[in-house]
Design a protein around this motif. Structure first.
Motif, short mmCIF file in Angstrom:
data_model
loop_
_atom_site.label_atom_id
_atom_site.label_comp_id
_atom_site.label_asym_id
_atom_site.label_seq_id
_atom_site.Cartn_x
_atom_site.Cartn_y
_atom_site.Cartn_z
N LYS A 32 39.97 105.74 45.38
CA LYS A 32 38.94 104.92 44.76
C LYS A 32 39.19 103.45 45.12
O LYS A 32 40.32 102.97 45.09
N LEU A 33 38.12 102.76 45.46
CA LEU A 33 38.21 101.33 45.78
C LEU A 33 37.98 100.54 44.50
O LEU A 33 36.96 100.68 43.84
N THR A 34 38.95 99.71 44.14
CA THR A 34 38.88 98.94 42.90
C THR A 34 39.16 97.46 43.17
O THR A 34 40.27 96.97 42.90
N PRO A 35 38.18 96.75 43.70
CA PRO A 35 38.39 95.31 43.92
C PRO A 35 38.43 94.57 42.59
O PRO A 35 37.88 95.02 41.58
N SER A 36 39.08 93.42 42.59
CA SER A 36 39.15 92.61 41.38
C SER A 36 37.75 92.06 41.07
O SER A 36 36.84 92.11 41.91
N VAL A 41 32.52 89.87 42.79
CA VAL A 41 31.47 88.84 42.72
C VAL A 41 31.26 88.21 44.09
O VAL A 41 30.12 88.03 44.54
N ALA A 42 32.36 87.91 44.79
CA ALA A 42 32.24 87.30 46.12
C ALA A 42 31.55 88.24 47.10
O ALA A 42 30.68 87.81 47.88
N ILE A 43 31.90 89.52 47.05
CA ILE A 43 31.26 90.49 47.95
C ILE A 43 29.79 90.64 47.62
O ILE A 43 28.94 90.68 48.52
N LEU A 44 29.46 90.70 46.35
CA LEU A 44 28.05 90.83 45.96
C LEU A 44 27.23 89.63 46.43
O LEU A 44 26.06 89.77 46.81
N GLN A 45 27.83 88.45 46.41
CA GLN A 45 27.10 87.24 46.81
C GLN A 45 27.00 87.10 48.33
O GLN A 45 26.01 86.55 48.83
N PRO A 49 25.32 94.69 51.62
CA PRO A 49 25.44 96.05 52.20
C PRO A 49 26.84 96.63 52.05
O PRO A 49 26.99 97.83 51.79
N PHE A 50 27.88 95.80 52.18
CA PHE A 50 29.24 96.29 52.00
C PHE A 50 29.49 96.69 50.55
O PHE A 50 30.13 97.70 50.28
N ALA A 51 28.97 95.91 49.62
CA ALA A 51 29.11 96.25 48.20
C ALA A 51 28.45 97.61 47.92
O ALA A 51 28.99 98.41 47.16
N ASN A 52 27.31 97.86 48.54
CA ASN A 52 26.64 99.15 48.39
C ASN A 52 27.47 100.29 48.97
O ASN A 52 27.51 101.39 48.42
N GLN A 53 28.16 100.02 50.09
CA GLN A 53 29.01 101.04 50.70
C GLN A 53 30.20 101.37 49.79
O GLN A 53 30.58 102.54 49.66
N VAL A 54 30.78 100.36 49.18
CA VAL A 54 31.89 100.59 48.26
C VAL A 54 31.42 101.42 47.07
O VAL A 54 32.08 102.38 46.66
N ALA A 55 30.26 101.08 46.54
CA ALA A 55 29.71 101.83 45.41
C ALA A 55 29.42 103.28 45.81
O ALA A 55 29.72 104.21 45.05
N ALA A 56 28.88 103.49 47.00
CA ALA A 56 28.58 104.85 47.47
C ALA A 56 29.88 105.64 47.68
O ALA A 56 29.95 106.83 47.36
#
Length: 67
Positions: A32-36, A41-45, A49-56
């Motif tokens: 499981k990927l668990t970024p701080s 927040v930085a990735i979402l901003q 697309p990468f944030a969506n890949q992590v969520a998927a």
């Protein structure tokens, strides 16, 4: 020389038959990927697309009951 080669052939066949298959698991190699929070927040901003890949990735692992 030929005699030693003829002896090696059955020995190689015998040794290769000793391998046992490992059971395959859908979770092998997954974690499981668990970024701080700050990283999330930085990735979402900056890279949605990468944030969506992590969520998927995390959703797939949860569906497979890996975590």
């Amino acid at each position: 020389m030929i005699r030693s080669l003829l002896l090696m052939l059955p020995l190689c066949a015998l040794i290769s038959g000793c391998q046992t298959p490992t059971p395959q698991n859908a979770c092998d190699g997954w974690q499981k990927l668990t970024p701080s929070l700050a990283t999330s927040v930085a990735i979402l901003q900056t890279d949605r697309p990468f944030a969506n890949q992590v969520a998927a990735h995390n959703k797939f692992g949860q569906q497979q009951k890996c975590w």
